[in-house]
Design an enzyme around this catalytic site. Structure first.
Site, short mmCIF file in Angstrom:
data_model
loop_
_atom_site.label_atom_id
_atom_site.label_comp_id
_atom_site.label_asym_id
_atom_site.label_seq_id
_atom_site.Cartn_x
_atom_site.Cartn_y
_atom_site.Cartn_z
CG ASP A 1 -1.88 1.19 1.20
OD1 ASP A 1 -2.35 1.54 0.10
OD2 ASP A 1 -2.16 1.78 2.26
CB SER A 2 0.26 4.69 -1.06
OG SER A 2 -1.02 4.80 -0.46
CB CYS B 1 -2.36 0.95 -2.87
SG CYS B 1 -2.49 2.65 -3.40
CG ASN B 2 -8.74 0.89 -3.70
OD1 ASN B 2 -9.72 0.32 -4.15
ND2 ASN B 2 -8.38 0.73 -2.44
CD GLU C 1 -2.17 8.71 6.46
OE1 GLU C 1 -1.21 8.81 7.22
OE2 GLU C 1 -2.37 7.73 5.73
CB CYS D 1 -9.68 4.82 -0.76
SG CYS D 1 -8.25 5.56 0.04
CB THR D 2 -6.06 1.38 1.78
OG1 THR D 2 -5.48 2.63 1.44
CG2 THR D 2 -5.60 0.32 0.83
CG HIS D 3 -6.32 5.93 4.11
ND1 HIS D 3 -5.49 5.27 3.24
CD2 HIS D 3 -5.52 6.66 4.92
CE1 HIS D 3 -4.24 5.60 3.51
NE2 HIS D 3 -4.23 6.45 4.53
N1 DGL Z 1 -3.77 3.74 -0.53
C1 DGL Z 1 -4.42 4.72 -1.35
C2 DGL Z 1 -5.59 4.07 -2.08
O1 DGL Z 1 -6.11 3.07 -1.68
C3 DGL Z 1 -4.90 5.90 -0.54
C4 DGL Z 1 -3.80 6.78 -0.03
C5 DGL Z 1 -3.04 7.49 -1.12
O2 DGL Z 1 -3.58 8.40 -1.76
O3 DGL Z 1 -1.91 7.10 -1.32
O4 DGL Z 1 -5.99 4.59 -3.10
#
Ligand code: DGL
Length: 263
Positions: free
Chosen positions: A9-10, A72-73, A150, A182-184
């Site tokens: 993931d990012s 990460c999406n 975050e 999105c993961t978040h």
């Molecule tokens: N992990 C990213 C996603 O799922 C979200 C956070 C980012 O923008 O890096 O898209």
């Protein structure tokens, strides 16, 4: 030790996926890579996201992983349709998320929430339409959600206010199935539920990915039984804040080692 499953993931949001999988597969080892130093990916170009992604896939391969999940999406959109990385099975979250949404959406209407990169790519819309050409899809970028998560603004009136703004269309057009693309976003699920009401189904990737993994390894029993598992979380930047957040997101599952690595 058994070969770990790699998750990328990012940042730390992908721990929502790791947690689901770690609970589902208690014998399995995991190696998670969160590219915190370069977060967010959601406002970057596809070329940059792919370049970062390839570096991470190589890193995970060096860790001898037996499968890689792109949690990460935003990164999944640039690896869509690729199911193998140099001989290692590769999973993204867009395809399983879309399948799960279509199983739930009896009215064939699906709303997608995601970062700007994910929404701009139309990866969910195109995948949903490929699976069911008559599905009606609306897509909504929610760029403020990631920083709110975050900052730990969960169950918070500001998050609810932002959600009301982003979800205006979903509510007005009466969409009852919403992909958390999105993961978040699973972290603020309760805030979203408050705005959307109890009748709206929120679709997350973790559960569907677990089914895919079971299928890959045939059945759960073949999943590295009788071995000591290890959960390793590698991140490209480490501060007290991220350390606390990582343990909070994984609770009650214990992270055995939290390491700062250089790619
Ligand atoms: N992990 C990213 C996603 O799922 C979200 C956070 C980012 O923008 O890096 O898209």
């Amino acid at each position: 030790m058994n070969r770990p499953i790699g998750i990328f993931d990012s940042g730390l949001g992908g721990l929502t996926v790791l947690k689901v999988l770690a609970e589902r597969f208690p014998q399995e080892s995991f190696c998670y890579l969160g590219d915190i130093a370069r977060l967010p990916y959601g406002n970057k170009s596809p070329e940059t996201i792919r370049r970062y992604g390839l570096q991470i896939l190589r890193f995970l391969k060096e860790q001898n992983v037996k499968a890689i999940i792109i949690a990460c999406n935003s990164a999944s959109t640039v690896f869509l349709g690729e199911h193998d990385f140099e001989g290692i099975p590769l999973f993204n979250v867009i395809e399983p998320g879309s399948e799960a949404a279509l199983n739930v959406a009896k009215d064939s209407k699906v709303a997608v929430l995601g970062t700007s990169a994910t929404i701009r790519s139309h990866a969910y819309r195109d995948t949903l339409k490929k699976l069911n050409h008559s599905v009606e899809v609306i897509e909504q970028a929610c760029p403020l959600f990631v920083p709110l998560v975050e900052e730990g603004m969960v169950d918070d009136p500001i998050t609810e206010m932002v959600a009301k703004k982003y979800l205006t269309d979903v509510l007005a057009k009466d969409f009852k199935t919403v992909i958390l693309g999105c993961t978040h976003y699973p972290v603020i699920k309760q805030d979203l539920k408050k705005v959307l009401g109890p009748d709206v189904a929120l679709v997350e990737s973790g559960d569907v990915l677990a089914l895919k993994l079971e299928h890959l390894f045939n059945n759960q029993a073949k999943f590295s039984a009788n071995s000591q598992r290890r959960i390793r979380v590698c991140i490209t930047d480490l501060t007290d804040h991220f350390e606390r957040l990582a343990h909070h997101l994984m609770h009650p599952i214990e992270i055995e080692s939290l390491e700062k690595i250089v790619l």
